[in-house]
Design a protein around this motif. Structure first.
Motif, PDB file in Angstrom:
ATOM      1  N   GLU A   1       0.817  -1.206   0.000  1.00 52.20           N
ATOM      2  CA  GLU A   1       0.000   0.000   0.000  1.00 52.20           C
ATOM      3  C   GLU A   1       0.854   1.262   0.000  1.00 52.20           C
ATOM      4  O   GLU A   1       0.513   2.263  -0.624  1.00 52.20           O
ATOM      5  N   MET A   2       1.975   1.227   0.704  1.00 50.68           N
ATOM      6  CA  MET A   2       2.857   2.394   0.740  1.00 50.68           C
ATOM      7  C   MET A   2       3.605   2.552  -0.578  1.00 50.68           C
ATOM      8  O   MET A   2       3.870   3.673  -1.024  1.00 50.68           O
ATOM      9  N   LEU A   3       3.933   1.445  -1.221  1.00 51.95           N
ATOM     10  CA  LEU A   3       4.513   1.522  -2.564  1.00 51.95           C
ATOM     11  C   LEU A   3       3.509   2.117  -3.549  1.00 51.95           C
ATOM     12  O   LEU A   3       3.852   2.994  -4.355  1.00 51.95           O
ATOM     13  N   PHE A   4       2.252   1.665  -3.477  1.00 46.46           N
ATOM     14  CA  PHE A   4       1.223   2.186  -4.386  1.00 46.46           C
ATOM     15  C   PHE A   4       0.996   3.675  -4.152  1.00 46.46           C
ATOM     16  O   PHE A   4       0.851   4.456  -5.103  1.00 46.46           O
ATOM     17  N   ASP A   5       0.961   4.073  -2.879  1.00 45.32           N
ATOM     18  CA  ASP A   5       0.747   5.488  -2.574  1.00 45.32           C
ATOM     19  C   ASP A   5       1.935   6.326  -3.038  1.00 45.32           C
ATOM     20  O   ASP A   5       1.749   7.445  -3.544  1.00 45.32           O
ATOM     21  N   ALA A   6       3.155   5.797  -2.906  1.00 47.47           N
ATOM     22  CA  ALA A   6       4.345   6.543  -3.325  1.00 47.47           C
ATOM     23  C   ALA A   6       4.319   6.791  -4.832  1.00 47.47           C
ATOM     24  O   ALA A   6       4.609   7.904  -5.297  1.00 47.47           O
ATOM     25  N   LEU A   7       3.964   5.784  -5.612  1.00 49.72           N
ATOM     26  CA  LEU A   7       3.911   5.962  -7.060  1.00 49.72           C
ATOM     27  C   LEU A   7       2.761   6.878  -7.468  1.00 49.72           C
ATOM     28  O   LEU A   7       2.907   7.706  -8.383  1.00 49.72           O
ATOM     29  N   THR A   8       1.616   6.748  -6.785  1.00 51.50           N
ATOM     30  CA  THR A   8       0.484   7.620  -7.106  1.00 51.50           C
ATOM     31  C   THR A   8       0.828   9.082  -6.846  1.00 51.50           C
ATOM     32  O   THR A   8       0.556   9.962  -7.680  1.00 51.50           O
ATOM     33  N   GLU A   9       1.439   9.364  -5.699  1.00 56.01           N
ATOM     34  CA  GLU A   9       1.825  10.743  -5.389  1.00 56.01           C
ATOM     35  C   GLU A   9       2.941  11.231  -6.306  1.00 56.01           C
ATOM     36  O   GLU A   9       2.982  12.407  -6.677  1.00 56.01           O
ATOM     37  N   ALA A  10       3.845  10.324  -6.694  1.00 60.07           N
ATOM     38  CA  ALA A  10       4.916  10.724  -7.596  1.00 60.07           C
ATOM     39  C   ALA A  10       4.375  11.114  -8.962  1.00 60.07           C
ATOM     40  O   ALA A  10       4.792  12.127  -9.542  1.00 60.07           O
ATOM     41  N   PHE A  11       3.415  10.353  -9.478  1.00 61.45           N
ATOM     42  CA  PHE A  11       2.821  10.694 -10.770  1.00 61.45           C
ATOM     43  C   PHE A  11       2.061  12.018 -10.693  1.00 61.45           C
ATOM     44  O   PHE A  11       2.005  12.769 -11.665  1.00 61.45           O
ATOM     45  N   ARG A  12       1.475  12.301  -9.522  1.00 63.06           N
ATOM     46  CA  ARG A  12       0.775  13.574  -9.362  1.00 63.06           C
ATOM     47  C   ARG A  12       1.760  14.741  -9.408  1.00 63.06           C
ATOM     48  O   ARG A  12       1.518  15.739 -10.110  1.00 63.06           O
ATOM     49  N   VAL A  13       2.884  14.616  -8.700  1.00 64.91           N
ATOM     50  CA  VAL A  13       3.848  15.708  -8.668  1.00 64.91           C
ATOM     51  C   VAL A  13       4.575  15.843 -10.008  1.00 64.91           C
ATOM     52  O   VAL A  13       4.787  16.962 -10.501  1.00 64.91           O
ATOM     53  N   LEU A  14       4.923  14.726 -10.616  1.00 60.98           N
ATOM     54  CA  LEU A  14       5.658  14.760 -11.883  1.00 60.98           C
ATOM     55  C   LEU A  14       4.777  15.156 -13.059  1.00 60.98           C
ATOM     56  O   LEU A  14       5.291  15.481 -14.126  1.00 60.98           O
ATOM     57  N   GLY A  15       3.465  15.109 -12.885  1.00 62.16           N
ATOM     58  CA  GLY A  15       2.562  15.571 -13.923  1.00 62.16           C
ATOM     59  C   GLY A  15       2.181  14.543 -14.952  1.00 62.16           C
ATOM     60  O   GLY A  15       1.598  14.895 -15.983  1.00 62.16           O
ATOM     61  N   GLY A  16       2.458  13.276 -14.721  1.00 66.19           N
ATOM     62  CA  GLY A  16       2.085  12.239 -15.675  1.00 66.19           C
ATOM     63  C   GLY A  16       2.852  10.957 -15.420  1.00 66.19           C
ATOM     64  O   GLY A  16       3.642  10.851 -14.471  1.00 66.19           O
ATOM     65  N   VAL A  17       2.610   9.979 -16.293  1.00 65.95           N
ATOM     66  CA  VAL A  17       3.195   8.652 -16.150  1.00 65.95           C
ATOM     67  C   VAL A  17       4.037   8.351 -17.379  1.00 65.95           C
ATOM     68  O   VAL A  17       3.531   8.424 -18.510  1.00 65.95           O
ATOM     69  N   PRO A  18       5.321   8.009 -17.220  1.00 67.33           N
ATOM     70  CA  PRO A  18       6.111   7.567 -18.373  1.00 67.33           C
ATOM     71  C   PRO A  18       5.646   6.197 -18.869  1.00 67.33           C
ATOM     72  O   PRO A  18       4.845   5.518 -18.230  1.00 67.33           O
ATOM     73  N   ARG A  19       6.175   5.811 -20.022  1.00 64.81           N
ATOM     74  CA  ARG A  19       5.747   4.546 -20.628  1.00 64.81           C
ATOM     75  C   ARG A  19       6.408   3.333 -19.994  1.00 64.81           C
ATOM     76  O   ARG A  19       5.937   2.208 -20.195  1.00 64.81           O
ATOM     77  N   ARG A  20       7.481   3.521 -19.233  1.00 65.97           N
ATOM     78  CA  ARG A  20       8.197   2.380 -18.672  1.00 65.97           C
ATOM     79  C   ARG A  20       8.723   2.745 -17.296  1.00 65.97           C
ATOM     80  O   ARG A  20       9.137   3.882 -17.061  1.00 65.97           O
ATOM     81  N   GLY A  21       8.686   1.773 -16.377  1.00 63.55           N
ATOM     82  CA  GLY A  21       9.232   1.956 -15.044  1.00 63.55           C
ATOM     83  C   GLY A  21      10.353   0.972 -14.790  1.00 63.55           C
ATOM     84  O   GLY A  21      10.237  -0.216 -15.113  1.00 63.55           O
ATOM     85  N   ILE A  22      11.462   1.431 -14.205  1.00 62.48           N
ATOM     86  CA  ILE A  22      12.638   0.599 -13.938  1.00 62.48           C
ATOM     87  C   ILE A  22      12.727   0.399 -12.433  1.00 62.48           C
ATOM     88  O   ILE A  22      12.850   1.366 -11.671  1.00 62.48           O
TER      89      ILE A  22
END
Length: 357
Positions: A174-195
């Protein structure tokens, strides 16, 4: 070299006889004639071949070096240890001869790798909106008057180098999911690939090569945000070197100036503001612009994140009159309450069942 130049000048320019040159230099006439007849510019001496005491042990030492190269760096025997093992087998030569042979062997191996193309690394280059990198770090902070250990989620865009930090008490799903959700909000979008690395919240089992058994909940997250998850090889941090460097830099430049906070939410708000400030101040490592300016040009290439991913998992359980939960799924009783994580961080914490009277 200087003496040979003098001999040539005396004979070719001053026309001195060989007997006079012999008297002045002390060299034999045959040596003088040999240099003059060959018209040598630089003297060359034939080094006699002398057998080395290491020759009977060369094959054994070369085999040891091949075996040591296949081991991990921490478990390899040093040159001093290899010399001691050779002495135990009867070698009575010096350590310097063994060390020189090892250096020559390593140089030959390096040249062979360069010739065949093995060991050649190509710097990673990314297109706008192509990829992001994620990793966990561990740091300490003062929360509500107590010094606590926190797990810090680092997310970074690979092209613009824009990054965001968020702190959590654990590294749960849940904390991993929240971290990525908040990161996409701050970064303004989602890239096509995650490493990612092979963290347990994302990878259930590591197969051969790039084969991975991905966790179903993490797969649902990737499917929701439409990015492709790429996992590094084990112990290969250079495959996501940007985020590895960000973890080190954040520990030196952000966490050392960390004040005390009332709760974890205030800490995350401070971290977000500090990251945005770093975007304005830091220069891009490759482009002659700030990270904020490069991020503004990359933002149109990012996918729109849409609604946040729902990380909750709901289960229906039957409760007996003695307050025992049975696995059969029939209904959800009203006396069951959900509790969040122990620290009030506002994240999508794993729901735990708690009975009330």
């Amino acid at each position: 070299m200087e003496l040979l130049s003098v001999i040539r000048r005396w004979h070719c320019r001053d026309h001195l006889p060989i007997r006079e040159i012999e008297r002045r230099t002390g060299l034999s006439r045959n040596t003088i004639r040999k240099y003059l007849r060959a018209e040598s510019i630089e003297p060359r001496y034939q080094v006699p071949e002398r057998p080395s005491r290491l020759d009977p042990f060369v094959d054994r030492l070369r085999g040891w070096l091949v075996l040591e190269a296949a081991r991990s760096r921490k478990n390899r025997r040093t040159a001093r240890r290899l010399h001691e093992d050779l002495v135990a087998l009867g070698y009575d030569g010096s350590y310097g001869r063994v060390a020189a042979f090892i250096r020559q062997w390593k140089h030959e191996q390096h040249q062979a790798r360069q010739t065949t193309g093995r060991g050649v690394f190509v710097p990673l280059r990314f297109q706008p909106g192509e990829a992001f990198q994620f990793d966990w770090g561990e740091d300490w902070a003062v929360i509500a008057g107590h010094r606590v250990k926190l797990q810090v989620a680092h997310t970074k865009l690979s092209f613009s180098r824009a990054f965001i930090l968020r702190a959590y008490p654990l590294q749960t799903h849940e904390m991993l999911f929240d971290a990525l959700t908040e990161a996409f909000r701050v970064l303004g979008g989602v890239p096509r690939r995650g490493i990612f690395d092979n963290m347990k919240t994302a990878v259930d089992r590591i197969g051969s090569g790039k084969a991975r058994q991905v966790n179903l909940r993490f797969m649902a997250l990737a499917s929701h945000y439409l990015f492709e998850a790429t996992f590094c090889n084990p112990a290969a941090g250079w495959e996501k070197g940007q985020i590895e460097k960000t973890v080190q830099d954040a520990r030196r430049h952000i966490w050392q100036d960390l004040p005390a906070f009332a709760d974890l939410g205030a800490l995350n708000a401070w971290l977000e503001a500090r990251c945005l400030d770093c975007w304005e101040r830091l220069q891009h490592i490759e482009l002659a612009r700030t990270i904020a300016e490069v991020h503004a040009s990359e933002r149109p290439h990012l996918m729109v994140p849409g609604r946040p991913f729902d990380g909750f998992v709901e289960q229906t359980k039957r409760v007996s009159p003695t307050c025992l939960i049975q696995p059969s799924c029939v209904m959800i009783l009203q006396p069951l309450h959900l509790s969040s994580c122990s620290v009030d961080c506002g994240c999508m914490a794993w729901p735990r069942l708690r009975l009330t009277s």
